[in-house]
Scaffold this active site. Structure first.
Site, PDB file in Angstrom:
ATOM      1  N   SER A 119       0.831  -1.206   0.000  1.00  0.00           N
ATOM      2  CA  SER A 119       0.000   0.000   0.000  1.00  0.00           C
ATOM      3  C   SER A 119       0.864   1.254   0.000  1.00  0.00           C
ATOM      4  O   SER A 119       0.386   2.321  -0.343  1.00  0.00           O
ATOM      5  CB  SER A 119      -0.843   0.081   1.271  1.00  0.00           C
ATOM      6  OG  SER A 119      -1.592  -1.055   1.457  1.00  0.00           O
ATOM      7  N   GLU A 152      -4.859  -0.601  -8.715  1.00  0.00           N
ATOM      8  CA  GLU A 152      -3.871   0.383  -9.152  1.00  0.00           C
ATOM      9  C   GLU A 152      -2.661  -0.414  -9.637  1.00  0.00           C
ATOM     10  O   GLU A 152      -2.204  -1.320  -8.937  1.00  0.00           O
ATOM     11  CB  GLU A 152      -3.419   1.257  -7.983  1.00  0.00           C
ATOM     12  CG  GLU A 152      -4.370   2.375  -7.647  1.00  0.00           C
ATOM     13  CD  GLU A 152      -3.841   3.215  -6.498  1.00  0.00           C
ATOM     14  OE1 GLU A 152      -3.444   4.361  -6.741  1.00  0.00           O
ATOM     15  OE2 GLU A 152      -3.847   2.739  -5.355  1.00  0.00           O
ATOM     16  N   ASN A 190      -4.659   6.312  -2.106  1.00  0.00           N
ATOM     17  CA  ASN A 190      -4.326   6.681  -0.726  1.00  0.00           C
ATOM     18  C   ASN A 190      -3.797   8.104  -0.614  1.00  0.00           C
ATOM     19  O   ASN A 190      -3.971   8.751   0.417  1.00  0.00           O
ATOM     20  CB  ASN A 190      -3.322   5.689  -0.130  1.00  0.00           C
ATOM     21  CG  ASN A 190      -4.001   4.383   0.247  1.00  0.00           C
ATOM     22  OD1 ASN A 190      -5.206   4.350   0.474  1.00  0.00           O
ATOM     23  ND2 ASN A 190      -3.246   3.311   0.321  1.00  0.00           N
TER      24      ASN A 190
END
Ligand code: NAD
Length: 291
Positions: A119, A152, A190
């Site tokens: 992430s 993504e 994010n």
């Protein structure tokens, strides 16, 4: 490049969902975890989630049985031999990921592609650690993987066009929409989402609004399916804090500083849903604002 066999390393929350989705999309899947007990647990979770899909009518019972037959589970990384693409989904620690890339290197063929579901770590840096930077890429899935439509795909500085094209084709075969991102802290989702949630926590800290007012505000005033504080609890406040720290350090701007109230909650062990308390108290049903 034709990708038929996918290896997934890490049978936790994300690895499980990735394996589930890949099996139902026709791939052969080898799922690896370092902990023996994690494997039957992952298979049980996948079976339960597929059963729910059968009940809803989104897949047939025959499709479920056929998909699960294409699953191999093991604690032995050498079982990844023959995989066309390996997706790593172990905990978010750079040194752990590096160790795994070193361990699998002898098993991979010259053509095997390697993706990380990280992430927040730099794809360029992980790619360099993997020793095959042109064949390395970020494949960032969202939780719960079988439900969430986005992947993504993040190119490291050395990722080849052929690697990108092959991984994009896999994501599409998984039924996902691709958002292509360059390697930058937080990638796209994010980078935008976490500062918004952090700002909601500042709004709470400053007393501008209550938990209820802030969440209702964004749900009804901006048409978000979940309020930002509810979403923070879902993501996990420790995870959110870690991402804000990556954005703050990587982008070097004050606007990314983690809200002190977020830090305080994490220090208190109030991590959201998973600890039973965050901005909401989950010991009651429905959950109610904790303060
Ligand atoms: P998790 O803790 O649920 O699962 C990780 C799994 O890896 C566990 O089953 C653990 O036993 C296993 N593992 C640990 N060390 C291992 C090793 N040496 N070899 C093989 N397996 C090992 O974590 P998660 O939430 O699934 O996150 C995995 C990755 O996905 C992280 O990089 C995280 O940042 C990323 N991610 C998480 C989310 C999310 O919402 N949780 C979303 C997108 C990306």
């Amino acid at each position: 490049m034709n990708i038929a066999k996918i290896g997934v390393i890490g049978a936790g929350l994300m690895g499980n969902g990735i394996a589930h989705t890949a099996l139902l999309s026709g791939f052969d899947v080898t799922l690896i975890d370092a902990f023996e007990a994690a494997l039957p647990k992952a298979v049980a979770t996948m079976t339960k989630n597929m059963d729910r899909q059968v009940t809803k009518g989104t897949i047939t019972a025959a499709a479920k049985d056929e998909a699960l037959k294409r699953l191999v589970t093991s604690t032995d990384l050498s079982r990844l031999q023959g995989a066309d693409l390996i997706i790593e989904a172990v905990p978010e620690r750079e040194e752990l990921k590096e160790q795994i890339y070193r361990q699998i290197a002898p098993v991979l063929s010259a053509d095997t592609l390697l993706a990380s579901n990280t992430s927040s770590l730099s794809i360029t840096k992980l790619a360099a650690m993997s020793g095959r930077p042109d064949k390395f890429i970020g494949m960032h899935f969202f939780n719960p993987v079988p439900m969430m439509k986005l992947v993504e795909i993040i190119r490291g500085i050395a990722t080849s066009d052929a690697t990108f094209a092959a991984v994009q084709a896999v994501a599409e075969k998984l039924g996902k929409t691709v958002a292509a991102a360059q390697d930058s802290p937080g990638f796209i989702v994010n980078r935008i989402l976490c500062p918004m949630i952090n700002e909601a926590i500042f709004t709470l800290q400053e007393g501008t609004g209550t938990v209820t007012a802030i969440d209702a505000g964004l749900k009804l005033g901006a048409n978000h399916p979940m309020g930002p504080l509810e979403l923070a609890d879902f993501i996990g406040l420790d995870t959110l804090l870690a991402i804000m720290r990556v954005l703050h350090e990587g982008l070097g701007e004050d606007k990314y500083r983690p809200c002190p109230l977020l830090v305080k909650y994490v220090n208190a062990g109030w991590l959201g849903r998973k600890s039973g308390r965050g901005f909401y108290d989950y010991s009651v049903n429905p959950p109610r604002p904790a303060k």
